[in-house]
Design an enzyme around this catalytic site. Sequence first.
Site, mmCIF file in Angstrom:
data_model
loop_
_atom_site.group_PDB
_atom_site.id
_atom_site.type_symbol
_atom_site.label_atom_id
_atom_site.label_comp_id
_atom_site.label_asym_id
_atom_site.label_seq_id
_atom_site.Cartn_x
_atom_site.Cartn_y
_atom_site.Cartn_z
ATOM 1 C CB ALA A 230 29.025 -6.101 -6.655
ATOM 2 C CB CYS A 231 30.741 -4.303 -2.645
ATOM 3 S SG CYS A 231 32.254 -4.661 -3.190
ATOM 4 C CB SER A 232 27.519 -5.565 1.243
ATOM 5 O OG SER A 232 28.232 -6.108 2.210
ATOM 6 C CG HIS B 15 33.428 -3.179 1.332
ATOM 7 N ND1 HIS B 15 34.243 -3.980 0.330
ATOM 8 C CD2 HIS B 15 33.188 -2.598 -0.002
ATOM 9 C CE1 HIS B 15 34.011 -3.870 -1.533
ATOM 10 N NE2 HIS B 15 33.485 -2.645 -1.107
ATOM 11 N N GLY B 16 31.559 -5.737 2.141
ATOM 12 C CA GLY B 16 31.543 -6.915 1.804
ATOM 13 C C GLY B 16 31.966 -7.168 0.325
#
Lengths: 501, 385
Positions: B24-26, B192-193
Site C-alpha cells: 500500500a502506498c502514497s 511514491h512512498g
Amino acid sequence: MKTYLPPRFVIDRYAERCIACQVCVRQCSFDAHAYDGEDDEIRSYEKNCVGCHRCSVFCPTQALNIRLNPLSYRPNVNWQPEFIEDIIRQSEGGGVLLTGMGNDKPYRVYWDHLLLNASQVTNPSIDPLREPMELKTFLGRKPDRVELDPASLSLKTQLAPQVAIDVPVLFSAMSYGAINLNVQESLARAATEAGTLFNVGEGGLHQTLYKYANNAIVQVASGRFGVHPEYLDVARFIEIKIGQGAKPGIGGHLPGGKVSEDVAETRMIPAGTDALSPAPQHDIYSIEDLAQLIYALKEATNYTKPVCVKIAAVHNSAAIASGMVRAGADIIALDGLRGSTGAAPKMIRDNVGIPIELAIASVDTRLREEGIRNQASIIAAGGFRNSADVVKAIALGADAVYIGTAALIALGCTVCQQCPTGKCAWGIATTDPILSKRVNPDIGARRVVNLLRGWSLEIKEMLGGMGINALESLRGNRLHLRGVDLTDGELDVLGVRLAGR
Amino acid sequence: MGGKGMDHWERVNNPYDDDKVIAACSLFGMMDTSGKRFSGGDTITAIANMHERGNGLGGGFAVYGLYPQYAEHYAFHVMYLDEAARREAESLLQDGFRVALAEPVPTRKTRAIENPPLVWRYFLEVRTQNGQGLSHDDYVLEKVMQINTGVRNAFVFSSGKDMAVFKGVGYPEDIADYFRLDEYQGYLWTAHGRFPTNTRGWWGGAHPFSILDWTVNHNGEISSYGINRRYLEMFGYHCTMQTDTEVIAYAVDLLVRRHHLPIEVVADVLAAPLWSQIEREDGEKAALHTTLRQVYGSLLLNGPFTVVIAHQGEMIGLTDRIRLRPLTAATKGDLLFLSSEESAIRLVCPQLDRAWIPMGGEPIIGSLQRPLAKREPVAVEEATA
Ligand code: SF4
Ligand code: SF4
C-alpha cells in the site's frame, strides 16, 4: 436362467404407514412393487430395485425407505462385490456391460483438493449485494489485439462471431432419444431464461424446439443425425463432436426400440432402426480433415457463428487441443473422465480418459505457451457438481463449463445409472410416452433456472470474496487456488501452489 | 537489505506465478503542462506530508525533462551491489551502445540511508549497426532485460530519454535527500512512498517501476494479477519481480507501444467500464468498449488500485473501476496535481483552481500537447474517450 445376483437394495415398507394406495406400484418403472389383490397388500421385489427413490419420494405416507442391501461378501480387497457381480451379470447375459451416467470410481476428484482464496486486509472483499459483479462471458475466437483507425480512433477490428452468455454454465449435449423432448424443452427454456445455451446433442433439433434455437448448440457427430442446412443456420453455434468423456474412443448406439417415429424424423433415419454413431468421424482421420470440416461448416453458415470441437480429455489432450485451435476451432470443449452418458460400456466409462481438472490445466497452459489461448474459448465438462467446482474450473483456465448430470438432477434424476434401460422412473432418460410425462417443461424449466440462479449468486459471492468483480479476472488466475493433499507432480500439472505457500 | 535478497530476485523463477508483492502506498504527481521545468522541492514536501502512508521500505521519484542536455540519449540509471556487477554491465553497455557519458549519480551522505548500493547513470546512443532490425526502443528493452536477468547484482532503474527514476529503501523524503533531488529540474515529477507488507523491500523493488520512458507508481493490490501476468507472458513479457506494478507497466507498454492504443483507450482496458454502463452507451462507443473487453479481458485490473503513470509529455492518474483506493486531482494554471491525499496538494499549492475526486476508472490526463491553461473552460478532460 436363475440369476445369481443378490438384490442391491432393500425396500423397507412400514406396514403401519402403508395405506396400499399403489402409488409406488405405478411410480416404479422397474417393477419392484406389486399389488397383491388377494391380501390387499403391496409386495416388494427387491431384486428389481435400482435405488432411484422415485417411490419413496412419491409415497404419500412416507411408508417407504430404500437402502443399500447390507448383505456382505467375505471381505477381499481384490474381489470387490462390484467385480463379482459384473461377472455374474456377464455370465448370464454375455456381451458388453452397459451402464449410464459418469464414472463412479474413486479416482481423485481434484476439485476437493483445491481451495479458493479470499481477501483480507490488504485488499477489500467486494459485496455482490452492493457492488456490480459481472459474470458475462463471450465464447469465440479473439484476435491478438484491437486496432483503431489512427486518425479517427474508430474501431477497425472486427471480431469473429462471439456468443455471449450471462452465466458461465451451459447444458451439455443430451440428444433427443437419449432423453425425451420434455427434458430438452425444459433445458431449452431454462437456457433461454437464464441467458445461456443448451446443446441438442447428436440427435437433431426437434421442430418444436426451433423457437429456442437462438440458445441452442447443435452437434455434428459421427452419425450426422439430423444435420441439414436449417439445423446449422438456426443454431447459436455448432459443435463437432469427436469424443465424449464417458466413452472416449467409441461411438454411440441408440437401440431401435428407442427410435420412435418422432425420434426417427428428427434424426432423419427410419423408425425402429438402430442409430449407430461410428467411433471416429469417418471423414476425419487427421487434423487436416478436422480443419476441412470446421471450414465446411463455417462456409455453410457464412461465417456467422463459432464452430466448437468437443473431445474427450485423454492423455495428450493438450497437443490435440492446440491442433484443434490451429485447425480453426473457435471453441474447444473438453469432456473429462467423469463426464456422463446415456449409455456406455462400463469398462470404457470406468477406465478411459483423464480427470477434467488436469485436462483444463494442461490445455490452458499449452495454449498459452504457444501464444494462442485467445484464439479459442475453452468449455470444460465432466462431473461438475456445484458452483465451487465451476469457479475452480474457471480459475484453472476454462471460459465456461458444461453441466449435464447436475441439470438432470434438478429435474429429478438421482444418478441411479439406469439410463440405458430406457426405463428411467424419473421420466428423463426415456422416450416412453407415459414416463416422459413425468417431466413437465413448465416445472422443469423453473427448477433448472432456480439451480442456475443459485449457482450464479454463489459464484458472485466467491468472486467478491477474492476481491474480483468480473469473471474475466478469475479466468486462468490460478493464484486464487491452493492445493491440499496433492503431490508435487499433481500441483505441477495443475499449476497451483500447495496451501500455505 | 543485504546481498542475499538480491542474489535471489534475478533468479526468481517461480512456476506457480506467485510470491506476489503486496503493498500500500502514497502517490503524488505534479506536472506543468506548458512544459516549464521546476525543482523537486514541492514534490518532496508533498510526498513527505504523506509519510504515514509508507513504512520506510521504499521511496522513489520519476522526473521528466530532466536531462535536456542529453535529450536524445537513452538515460540509464543502473544500480549495482558490487563493482563486479558494474564492470559486467558496463561492458555490455559498451558493446551495445555509444556511451556519451558515464558517471555515478551524485548523492549526499545522510543518516537515514543505510548501505546504499552504487547507482550510476549513462547517456547512451544506439549504434545503428546494432539494431538487428529492432526498433531502438525494442533494442534498449532487450538490453535492459539482459542486464536485469543476466547480470548478477545489477538492476536498471530507468532507461528512457530525458527522464530518470531515483529510488531506494527508505522514506521518499530521505531518498530525495540522498539523491539531492532538490537540485534537479523537470516539468513532470511523480513520487511514491511504499508500504510493502510481505517483502523486506529492496532498492529495485521501490517505485516508480520503469520500462523505457514509462514509469508507474502504484498503490493497491491487484486481485487479477495471476491472469494479467499469464496474459502478458503470451506476448513475451517475463514478470521477474512479481509486483503488481511491473504487470501494469508491461500492460501499458503492450497496449501503447506495441498495439498503438491511445492512453484514454488503455484506461478503458485497465479499468474497463461495467457492462451495465456499456449497454447505455451509443453504438460506436459501445462497440469499442465491448471489443476491448472481449479482447483484453485478461488485462482488466481487478482489485483496489490507484496508479500514476507517466511517460514523455504525459501523466495519467487512474483508479480501479469501483475506486477502492484514493486519488485526488487538482489544477492550478498549467499545473496538474495527482495525489493520494488532497492535503498534500494544498500544502504546496494552497490556492487551487480546482480540486476533485475522479470517478472510479476515469483517467485524469495531463499532456504537454494540451496545456491546461489553454483548455476551456477549465482544466483536464475528465472521462475521456
Ligand atoms: S421406484 Fe426406484 S427406488 Fe422405488 S422400488 Fe422402484 S426402482 Fe426402487
Ligand atoms: S436419468 Fe433416470 S435412469 Fe438415468 S440416472 Fe437419472 S434417474 Fe437414473
